[in-house]
Scaffold this motif. Structure first.
Motif, PDB file in Angstrom:
ATOM      1  N   TRP A   1       0.842  -1.191   0.000  1.00 11.67           N
ATOM      2  CA  TRP A   1       0.000   0.000   0.000  1.00 11.67           C
ATOM      3  C   TRP A   1       0.879   1.242   0.000  1.00 11.67           C
ATOM      4  O   TRP A   1       1.016   1.939   1.000  1.00 11.67           O
ATOM      5  N   GLY A   2       1.511   1.512  -1.108  1.00 11.45           N
ATOM      6  CA  GLY A   2       2.380   2.666  -1.232  1.00 11.45           C
ATOM      7  C   GLY A   2       2.894   2.785  -2.655  1.00 11.45           C
ATOM      8  O   GLY A   2       2.750   1.854  -3.462  1.00 11.45           O
ATOM      9  N   VAL A   3       3.460   3.910  -2.982  1.00  9.72           N
ATOM     10  CA  VAL A   3       3.904   4.194  -4.352  1.00  9.72           C
ATOM     11  C   VAL A   3       4.810   3.085  -4.894  1.00  9.72           C
ATOM     12  O   VAL A   3       4.584   2.554  -5.983  1.00  9.72           O
ATOM     13  N   ASP A   4       5.836   2.724  -4.131  1.00 15.16           N
ATOM     14  CA  ASP A   4       6.804   1.735  -4.621  1.00 15.16           C
ATOM     15  C   ASP A   4       6.297   0.307  -4.489  1.00 15.16           C
ATOM     16  O   ASP A   4       6.438  -0.499  -5.414  1.00 15.16           O
ATOM     17  N   GLY A   5       5.695  -0.028  -3.337  1.00 11.99           N
ATOM     18  CA  GLY A   5       5.201  -1.388  -3.140  1.00 11.99           C
ATOM     19  C   GLY A   5       4.091  -1.748  -4.093  1.00 11.99           C
ATOM     20  O   GLY A   5       3.984  -2.890  -4.570  1.00 11.99           O
TER      21      GLY A   5
ATOM     22  N   MET B   1     -11.362   2.858   1.250  1.00  9.21           N
ATOM     23  CA  MET B   1     -10.848   4.009   1.974  1.00  9.21           C
ATOM     24  C   MET B   1      -9.746   3.596   2.952  1.00  9.21           C
ATOM     25  O   MET B   1      -8.875   4.404   3.277  1.00  9.21           O
ATOM     26  N   LYS B   2      -9.761   2.354   3.407  1.00  7.75           N
ATOM     27  CA  LYS B   2      -8.694   1.883   4.286  1.00  7.75           C
ATOM     28  C   LYS B   2      -7.363   1.927   3.550  1.00  7.75           C
ATOM     29  O   LYS B   2      -6.361   2.420   4.074  1.00  7.75           O
ATOM     30  N   VAL B   3      -7.343   1.409   2.319  1.00  2.12           N
ATOM     31  CA  VAL B   3      -6.127   1.450   1.512  1.00  2.12           C
ATOM     32  C   VAL B   3      -5.729   2.899   1.249  1.00  2.12           C
ATOM     33  O   VAL B   3      -4.562   3.282   1.386  1.00  2.12           O
ATOM     34  N   ASN B   4      -6.704   3.713   0.874  1.00  2.00           N
ATOM     35  CA  ASN B   4      -6.440   5.113   0.544  1.00  2.00           C
ATOM     36  C   ASN B   4      -5.829   5.863   1.715  1.00  2.00           C
ATOM     37  O   ASN B   4      -4.838   6.588   1.566  1.00  2.00           O
ATOM     38  N   GLU B   5      -6.395   5.669   2.903  1.00  2.00           N
ATOM     39  CA  GLU B   5      -5.944   6.431   4.075  1.00  2.00           C
ATOM     40  C   GLU B   5      -4.612   5.931   4.624  1.00  2.00           C
ATOM     41  O   GLU B   5      -3.895   6.684   5.288  1.00  2.00           O
ATOM     42  N   GLU B   6      -4.254   4.677   4.351  1.00  2.00           N
ATOM     43  CA  GLU B   6      -3.000   4.131   4.867  1.00  2.00           C
ATOM     44  C   GLU B   6      -1.885   4.128   3.817  1.00  2.00           C
ATOM     45  O   GLU B   6      -0.829   3.550   4.036  1.00  2.00           O
ATOM     46  N   TRP B   7      -2.104   4.806   2.704  1.00  2.00           N
ATOM     47  CA  TRP B   7      -1.143   4.800   1.605  1.00  2.00           C
ATOM     48  C   TRP B   7       0.178   5.454   2.007  1.00  2.00           C
ATOM     49  O   TRP B   7       0.197   6.512   2.642  1.00  2.00           O
ATOM     50  N   ASN B   8       1.274   4.821   1.618  1.00  2.00           N
ATOM     51  CA  ASN B   8       2.619   5.366   1.863  1.00  2.00           C
ATOM     52  C   ASN B   8       3.060   6.139   0.614  1.00  2.00           C
ATOM     53  O   ASN B   8       3.361   5.550  -0.425  1.00  2.00           O
TER      54      ASN B   8
END
Length: 494
Positions: free
Chosen positions: A155-159, A386-393
């Motif tokens: 859950w992030g740009v690189d991952g 929204m869980k993924v969205n709010e925890e995004w790195n």
């Protein structure tokens, strides 16, 4: 510092893994036929869960794929396009059922769609040009992170880009489609994903033929509060919307009015924002009057805000005299204005007539399509987690730069990928009524890389009358079909 040195090894697997928390549904397929009334294509629709593993064999999870593969016998020159929406946290349902897959929800332009609505053969589908694979990001749609695997790793740009690289490699292996023309089609955050993925795929020895960026954001700096680039990108969109509602530029073509506002931004507005309180009151007064003519709000209103109009301010005020507010994804959509008692800014920012008009019908119809394949997926499938969205790195180190800012600029990833792969082409689509990812900012992000002509000659820009979801606008779809067909044919050019 993040290690960015390239690796050219793709680690595959045999699909075996430890049993996840819930049983993984078996792949399901159905033979289908598509027609636009002029040509007919037989294809197979397949819904499946692709196992993703790290290079050392650890199970990351399962990525959901819904693919449409032509029955054409010789697929050596048949492209495969991997498609997704954005979010982050969005599944790939809308870019599928919305207007690019073999079947779609009928469009009603800028009015609310009814529900239920029956999917129909889509005359604007990409299927004549390419096989299509729709992948859901991990933690969205049906894609699941394995029990015991830290979801923050994907859950992030690189991952996220790494996970999609593995999903693409797994699909190519499962379906025996290596060494075929490969394309990416991303919308919104999906365009940022594409930018990083272009580089990551190349570093893993997976070459791309083309990338299609719809409603693009490459640099997140304009999303920061008070950033001058934000206001500069918004002015042409405000102008197009004011023109559409008859509040400005009466009798002038919508694209001509959009271009006039663009010129104002480039030649006058940008310089004034940079100068800030260094400009004289007389200069500010004059610019407010010119800006008022373009975007339809009173000059005094603009001057009071020192030429800086927030998106929600515009949405609330441009049609206030009619008791309406307009959309964000597509500013042409409207709903009745809220009472002051519901004036919470955070609540209003999330209210979007253009989203309300299409998301529920699209989701319901997409679930029906998946059911038809025989796939036994969960009854719950969110368009946006929204869980993924709010925890995004958001941390990302662009290639060749120092540090890992939490406000990424992935244009440099795209530029790096294009330098390494001189055969890849990029096609940008934008809409004059898209306030989520203004087209001015896209052109600015690419132009400030000062790419050589050998690269820019392979980059195309198309702007139409749509909002964020280009495939939800019929006049835009009619224009996109020949443009996309021509883009795919350019793979045969040097």
């Amino acid at each position: 510092m993040v290690e960015t040195s390239p690796s050219f090894t793709v680690t595959m697997n045999d699909g075996k893994s430890a049993a996840p928390e819930c049983p993984v549904p078996e792949p399901a397929s159905k033979d289908m036929t598509w027609t636009d009334g002029k040509q007919t294509i037989k294809y197979t629709a397949t819904a499946e869960m692709l196992p993703l593993h790290t290079d050392d064999g650890t199970l990351i999870g399962h990525m959901f794929a819904l693919s449409y593969v032509s029955d054409q016998a010789d697929k050596s020159d048949r492209p495969v396009t991997f498609c997704w929406n954005g979010g982050p946290g969005g599944s790939s349902a809308m870019v599928n059922i919305g207007g690019l897959g073999p079947r779609r929800v009928p469009i009603n332009t800028v009015k609310q769609l009814p529900c239920p609505t029956a999917p129909e053969d889509n005359p604007y589908s990409l299927l004549p040009s390419t096989d299509l694979v729709y992948l859901d990001a991990m933690g969205t749609g049906y894609s699941k992170v394995a029990e015991g695997y830290d979801p923050k790793k994907v859950w992030g740009v690189d991952g996220d880009a790494d996970a999609f690289m593995r999903g693409i490699a797994q699909w190519l292996t499962t379906h025996e489609r290596w060494n075929t023309p490969l394309y990416l089609y991303g919308e919104s955050y999906g365009t940022m994903r594409n930018s990083v993925l272009m580089r990551v795929l190349g570093e893993r020895g997976i070459a791309l033929t083309g990338v299609i960026e719809q409603s693009t954001i490459l640099d997140y700096a304009p999303t920061l509060s008070g950033n001058d680039l934000y206001y500069m990108g918004m002015v042409p969109v405000y102008a197009a919307t004011a023109n559409y509602f008859g509040k400005a530029g009466a009798g002038v073509d919508q694209f001509e009015w959009f271009d006039k506002a663009w010129k104002f931004v480039d030649e006058k507005y940008g310089r004034a924002l940079i100068a800030s309180d260094s400009i004289t009151p007389a200069e500010e007064h004059e610019l407010a009057a010119e800006m008022s003519e373009l975007i339809g709000l009173p000059a005094e209103f603009i001057e009071k805000r020192h030429l800086r109009i927030e998106l929600d301010t515009f949405r609330k005020n441009i049609l206030a005299d009619e008791g309406l507010f307009c959309g964000r994804y597509d500013m042409r959509f409207t709903e009745p204005a809220y009472m002051d008692v519901q004036g919470d800014n955070e609540f209003f920012a999330g209210e979007d007539p253009s989203g309300d008009a299409i998301m529920t019908p699209d989701q319901s119809a997409w679930m029906k399509l998946v059911q038809e394949t025989g796939f036994a997926g969960s009854s719950i499938n969110m368009l946006l987690s929204m869980k993924v969205n709010e925890e995004w790195n958001w941390t990302h180190q662009a290639p060749g730069t120092m540090g890992s800012p939490t406000c990424p600029n992935t244009a440099y990833d795209m530029g790096t990928a294009l330098r390494r792969n001189p055969f890849c082409r990029v096609l940008f689509f934008g809409g004059i009524h898209d306030a989520a990812t203004p087209f001015w900012n896209v052109k600015h992000s690419v132009s400030k890389m000062f790419l050589p002509e050998s690269i820019t000659s392979r980059i195309e820009y198309k702007v139409h009358e749509n909002g964020h979801m280009a495939y939800e606008d019929l006049p835009t779809l009619e224009k996109m079909v020949p443009e996309l067909a021509a883009f795919y044919e350019k793979r045969h050019e040097a």
